[in-house]
Design a protein around this motif. Sequence first.
Motif, PDB file in Angstrom:
ATOM      1  N   LEU A 111      -3.813  11.225  -4.225  1.00  0.00           N
ATOM      2  CA  LEU A 111      -2.566  10.319  -3.992  1.00  0.00           C
ATOM      3  C   LEU A 111      -2.700   9.720  -2.681  1.00  0.00           C
ATOM      4  N   THR A 112      -3.451  10.299  -1.559  1.00  0.00           N
ATOM      5  CA  THR A 112      -3.394   9.404  -0.398  1.00  0.00           C
ATOM      6  C   THR A 112      -4.414   8.294  -0.617  1.00  0.00           C
ATOM      7  N   VAL A 162      -9.796   5.109  -2.620  1.00  0.00           N
ATOM      8  CA  VAL A 162     -10.677   4.736  -1.560  1.00  0.00           C
ATOM      9  C   VAL A 162     -11.719   5.869  -1.323  1.00  0.00           C
ATOM     10  N   TYR A 163     -11.364   7.189  -2.004  1.00  0.00           N
ATOM     11  CA  TYR A 163     -12.360   8.232  -1.708  1.00  0.00           C
ATOM     12  C   TYR A 163     -13.360   8.168  -3.132  1.00  0.00           C
ATOM     13  N   PHE A 164     -12.816   7.979  -4.197  1.00  0.00           N
ATOM     14  CA  PHE A 164     -13.531   8.209  -5.387  1.00  0.00           C
ATOM     15  C   PHE A 164     -13.961   7.072  -6.207  1.00  0.00           C
ATOM     16  N   ASN A 165     -13.211   5.962  -6.028  1.00  0.00           N
ATOM     17  CA  ASN A 165     -13.363   4.439  -6.856  1.00  0.00           C
ATOM     18  C   ASN A 165     -12.923   3.462  -6.061  1.00  0.00           C
ATOM     19  N   PRO A 166     -13.649   3.287  -4.736  1.00  0.00           N
ATOM     20  CA  PRO A 166     -13.171   2.268  -3.739  1.00  0.00           C
ATOM     21  C   PRO A 166     -13.768   0.821  -4.273  1.00  0.00           C
ATOM     22  N   GLU A 180     -10.096  -3.032   0.454  1.00  0.00           N
ATOM     23  CA  GLU A 180      -8.495  -3.368   0.102  1.00  0.00           C
ATOM     24  C   GLU A 180      -8.332  -4.650  -0.647  1.00  0.00           C
ATOM     25  N   ILE A 181      -9.552  -5.127  -1.212  1.00  0.00           N
ATOM     26  CA  ILE A 181      -9.355  -6.125  -2.300  1.00  0.00           C
ATOM     27  C   ILE A 181      -9.671  -5.972  -3.659  1.00  0.00           C
ATOM     28  N   CYS A 182      -8.878  -6.353  -4.853  1.00  0.00           N
ATOM     29  CA  CYS A 182      -9.143  -6.162  -6.105  1.00  0.00           C
ATOM     30  C   CYS A 182     -10.517  -6.724  -6.493  1.00  0.00           C
ATOM     31  N   ASP A 183     -11.409  -5.933  -7.053  1.00  0.00           N
ATOM     32  CA  ASP A 183     -12.528  -6.557  -7.413  1.00  0.00           C
ATOM     33  C   ASP A 183     -12.377  -7.664  -8.828  1.00  0.00           C
ATOM     34  N   LEU A 184     -11.281  -7.336  -9.461  1.00  0.00           N
ATOM     35  CA  LEU A 184     -11.358  -8.163 -10.620  1.00  0.00           C
ATOM     36  C   LEU A 184     -10.617  -9.512 -10.541  1.00  0.00           C
ATOM     37  N   ASP A 185      -9.285  -9.596  -9.577  1.00  0.00           N
ATOM     38  CA  ASP A 185      -8.553 -10.761  -9.478  1.00  0.00           C
ATOM     39  C   ASP A 185      -8.236 -11.207  -7.952  1.00  0.00           C
ATOM     40  N   GLY A 186      -9.077 -10.470  -7.047  1.00  0.00           N
ATOM     41  CA  GLY A 186      -8.692 -10.718  -5.534  1.00  0.00           C
ATOM     42  C   GLY A 186      -7.697 -10.227  -5.177  1.00  0.00           C
TER      43      GLY A 186
END
Length: 218
Positions: free
Chosen positions: A127-128, A142-146, A151-157
């Motif tokens: 959750l956090t 941010v812990y398991f799948n950063p 803080e920027i989306c890999d797919l669409d920025g």
Amino acid sequence: MRARALIFLGAPGAGKGTQAREISTRLGIPHISTGDMLRDAVQKQTALGLAAKALMDAGELVTDDVVCGIAAARIAQADTANGFILDGFPRTLRQAEFVDGLLLENGRSAPLVVNIEVDPEVLFKRLTGRRTCPLGGHIYNVYFNPPKNDEICDLDGGKLFQRADDRAEAIGQRLRAYGQLTKPLVDHYRKRLLLKVVDGNRLPEAITGEICRLLEDA
Ligand code: AMP
């Protein structure tokens, strides 16, 4: 699996939404999330959204009447004819009784309920650590799948954001509401022999695989 309502139960952060989205795609049946519907109403600043926002931000439940109303209207749509997945609803015994009555009235089979069990410390990090892309709705942790860039989306920025109710202050209240009001549903459905349990501490693909196997046998 026969056309049937599926209910995904589990604490906040258990992965109900992730699993519901995946299973909805695989089975070609709609994913109905009251949380998503309420967030949409908040974003559009409808009367419903304005009334729900403070409760949601504080991690408290929106009233049964409001949630049952929006869920019933969605379930009444034609695309649910071959089954549907409820995610985050029902969340109280009153809501569960409402769903039981609704399915009966509509001549539908009893639901199949999947309880996703996750250890408390894993829930807290999920959750956090959760971040969402405002553009495509893609979810990171941010812990398991950063994301590759902070803080920027890999797919669409898109600039990732944290849900107000995923901040530490609200999480305590959400977990308390779950323990007091939602956890009793596990027994409600177990007594009716409608409950299946999956171990939600694993990677999403492993959990999806197990849910699919349960559905094949159901
Ligand atoms: P969720 O995305 O399912 O975690 O829902 C986010 C928030 O929406 C919850 O913390 C509640 O404030 C509200 N909410 C969603 N579904 C329900 C429900 N079935 N009953 C009451 N409140 C709900």
